[in-house]
Write a protein that holds these residues in place. Structure first.
Motif, PDB file in Angstrom:
ATOM      1  N   LEU A 151     -43.617  34.723 -12.405  1.00 20.52           N
ATOM      2  CA  LEU A 151     -43.139  34.842 -13.779  1.00 20.52           C
ATOM      3  C   LEU A 151     -43.506  36.194 -14.365  1.00 20.52           C
ATOM      4  CD1 LEU A 151     -44.285  31.366 -15.157  1.00 20.52           C
ATOM      5  CD2 LEU A 151     -42.028  31.973 -14.282  1.00 20.52           C
ATOM      6  N   ARG A 152     -42.664  36.690 -15.255  1.00 18.84           N
ATOM      7  CA  ARG A 152     -43.040  37.845 -16.052  1.00 18.84           C
ATOM      8  C   ARG A 152     -44.205  37.441 -16.956  1.00 18.84           C
ATOM      9  NH1 ARG A 152     -39.790  39.325 -19.771  1.00 18.84           N
ATOM     10  NH2 ARG A 152     -38.730  37.322 -19.879  1.00 18.84           N
ATOM     11  N   ALA A 153     -45.015  38.411 -17.337  1.00 19.16           N
ATOM     12  CA  ALA A 153     -46.212  38.117 -18.133  1.00 19.16           C
ATOM     13  C   ALA A 153     -45.874  37.380 -19.439  1.00 19.16           C
ATOM     14  CB  ALA A 153     -46.985  39.405 -18.421  1.00 19.16           C
ATOM     15  N   PRO A 154     -44.853  37.781 -20.211  1.00 16.49           N
ATOM     16  CA  PRO A 154     -44.540  37.034 -21.438  1.00 16.49           C
ATOM     17  C   PRO A 154     -44.113  35.595 -21.164  1.00 16.49           C
ATOM     18  CG  PRO A 154     -43.548  39.215 -21.514  1.00 16.49           C
ATOM     19  CD  PRO A 154     -44.029  39.010 -20.108  1.00 16.49           C
ATOM     20  N   THR A 155     -43.361  35.367 -20.075  1.00 23.27           N
ATOM     21  CA  THR A 155     -42.930  34.014 -19.735  1.00 23.27           C
ATOM     22  C   THR A 155     -44.124  33.145 -19.366  1.00 23.27           C
ATOM     23  OG1 THR A 155     -40.875  34.951 -18.857  1.00 23.27           O
ATOM     24  CG2 THR A 155     -41.350  32.658 -18.318  1.00 23.27           C
ATOM     25  N   ALA A 156     -45.032  33.696 -18.551  1.00 16.48           N
ATOM     26  CA  ALA A 156     -46.242  32.957 -18.175  1.00 16.48           C
ATOM     27  C   ALA A 156     -47.100  32.658 -19.392  1.00 16.48           C
ATOM     28  CB  ALA A 156     -47.037  33.767 -17.146  1.00 16.48           C
ATOM     29  N   THR A 157     -47.191  33.618 -20.301  1.00 17.79           N
ATOM     30  CA  THR A 157     -47.983  33.430 -21.526  1.00 17.79           C
ATOM     31  C   THR A 157     -47.402  32.317 -22.382  1.00 17.79           C
ATOM     32  OG1 THR A 157     -48.677  35.747 -21.542  1.00 17.79           O
ATOM     33  CG2 THR A 157     -48.807  34.547 -23.624  1.00 17.79           C
ATOM     34  N   SER A 158     -46.081  32.348 -22.561  1.00 15.80           N
ATOM     35  CA  SER A 158     -45.422  31.321 -23.366  1.00 15.80           C
ATOM     36  C   SER A 158     -45.618  29.937 -22.756  1.00 15.80           C
ATOM     37  CB  SER A 158     -43.930  31.639 -23.492  1.00 15.80           C
ATOM     38  OG  SER A 158     -43.271  30.666 -24.260  1.00 15.80           O
ATOM     39  N   ALA A 159     -45.487  29.836 -21.427  1.00 10.62           N
ATOM     40  CA  ALA A 159     -45.669  28.552 -20.745  1.00 10.62           C
ATOM     41  C   ALA A 159     -47.095  28.041 -20.914  1.00 10.62           C
ATOM     42  CB  ALA A 159     -45.322  28.695 -19.266  1.00 10.62           C
ATOM     43  N   ALA A 160     -48.067  28.935 -20.740  1.00  8.31           N
ATOM     44  CA  ALA A 160     -49.475  28.536 -20.840  1.00  8.31           C
ATOM     45  C   ALA A 160     -49.844  28.128 -22.256  1.00  8.31           C
ATOM     46  CB  ALA A 160     -50.364  29.689 -20.368  1.00  8.31           C
ATOM     47  N   LEU A 161     -49.460  28.919 -23.233  1.00  5.55           N
ATOM     48  CA  LEU A 161     -49.793  28.603 -24.628  1.00  5.55           C
ATOM     49  C   LEU A 161     -49.094  27.333 -25.088  1.00  5.55           C
ATOM     50  CD1 LEU A 161     -49.711  32.166 -26.246  1.00  5.55           C
ATOM     51  CD2 LEU A 161     -51.728  30.742 -25.842  1.00  5.55           C
ATOM     52  N   GLY A 162     -47.855  27.147 -24.646  1.00  8.91           N
ATOM     53  CA  GLY A 162     -47.131  25.923 -25.004  1.00  8.91           C
ATOM     54  C   GLY A 162     -47.798  24.690 -24.422  1.00  8.91           C
ATOM     55  N   MET A 163     -48.221  24.769 -23.152  1.00  6.55           N
ATOM     56  CA  MET A 163     -48.884  23.639 -22.520  1.00  6.55           C
ATOM     57  C   MET A 163     -50.203  23.307 -23.207  1.00  6.55           C
ATOM     58  SD  MET A 163     -50.393  23.186 -18.673  1.00  6.55           S
ATOM     59  CE  MET A 163     -52.088  23.401 -19.202  1.00  6.55           C
ATOM     60  N   VAL A 164     -50.994  24.336 -23.499  1.00  7.08           N
ATOM     61  CA  VAL A 164     -52.293  24.107 -24.137  1.00  7.08           C
ATOM     62  C   VAL A 164     -52.105  23.539 -25.544  1.00  7.08           C
ATOM     63  CG1 VAL A 164     -54.325  25.290 -25.086  1.00  7.08           C
ATOM     64  CG2 VAL A 164     -53.538  25.804 -22.758  1.00  7.08           C
ATOM     65  N   SER A 165     -51.137  24.066 -26.276  1.00  2.00           N
ATOM     66  CA  SER A 165     -50.873  23.559 -27.627  1.00  2.00           C
ATOM     67  C   SER A 165     -50.460  22.083 -27.580  1.00  2.00           C
ATOM     68  CB  SER A 165     -49.771  24.390 -28.288  1.00  2.00           C
ATOM     69  OG  SER A 165     -49.481  23.913 -29.576  1.00  2.00           O
TER      70      SER A 165
END
Length: 230
Positions: A212-226
């Motif tokens: 994944l591109r860094a922004p995509t990975a970030t969005s996925a991770a933050l969404g999951m944690v939220s």
């Protein structure tokens, strides 16, 4: 709601005079009119619901209707190995929108960017805070090495390393102070991977997907944690 960022406001104010760049934002971009409601945010939890009382050529007067301090519910920090400039700026905006407390840039072997313009990053944060009506402003910390980041691990109750390379665990609940770690788009080198694997306090979360591109990975991770916090 239409919003404005005012770090100097306090809960005792009955009236706020808006001038300078914030005046231009309200008058030119948002085109507020007398009687419109506006949310004034100080970035430290205080939100003031206001009504536009007067508009002149250089300022706007807001009358405070209600003030309250929003409790900080999320305790999430994000450590990101620096990608390219445009990708990092998008991650800065995402961090504010998701309510990240601290954004920690990390310098790894394959990092692609060096932060040189903090003023621009602060402008991006403030814009995202206004757009999202977020009560707290994300803080961008100084850039750390991987070893310096590991020294911060005792501060956290949960440390989640998101990876497509390292086999990981299934996370079912997020609680307490949490650190999310996103690696570089080019991956960690072998020595860095070995250092990461030795950290017993860290949970590797495997993303079963292509790189994944860094922004995509970030969005996925933050969404999951939220989601898992709720």
């Amino acid at each position: 709601m239409k919003a404005v960022y005012f770090p100097s406001i306090n809960s005792n104010l009955k009236e706020i005079e808006v001038d300078g760049p914030q005046f231009l934002h309200l008058s030119k971009s948002l085109r507020v009119r007398v009687g419109d409601e506006v949310l004034a945010l100080n970035g430290n939890g205080l939100t003031c619901k206001c009504r536009v009382d007067k508009i002149s050529k250089r300022s706007i007067i807001l009358v405070v209707i209600e003030s309250k301090v929003i409790e900080k519910l999320q305790e999430t920090d994000l450590a990101i190995c620096l990608p390219k400039k445009d990708a990092f700026e998008l991650i800065v905006r995402m961090s504010q929108e998701f309510g990240v407390n601290n954004l920690i840039p990390v310098k790894s072997k394959y990092s692609q960017f060096e932060i040189r313009n903090n003023e621009r990053l602060n402008t991006i944060l403030q814009s995202a805070l206004i757009q999202s009506n977020s009560p707290y402003l994300t803080e961008i910390n100084k850039t750390l090495t991987l070893s310096e980041l590991i020294n911060l691990f005792p501060r956290y109750e949960q440390i989640l390393f998101f990876s497509t390379e390292i086999s990981g665990e299934k996370v079912e609940k997020i609680c307490g102070k949490t650190l999310i770690i996103i690696g570089p788009e080019a991956g960690f080198d072998k020595e860095e991977v070995q250092v990461i694997k030795k950290q017993e306090s860290m949970m590797a979360v495997h993303l079963n997907c292509p790189i994944l591109r860094a922004p995509t990975a970030t969005s996925a991770a933050l969404g999951m944690v939220s989601y898992l916090r709720n």
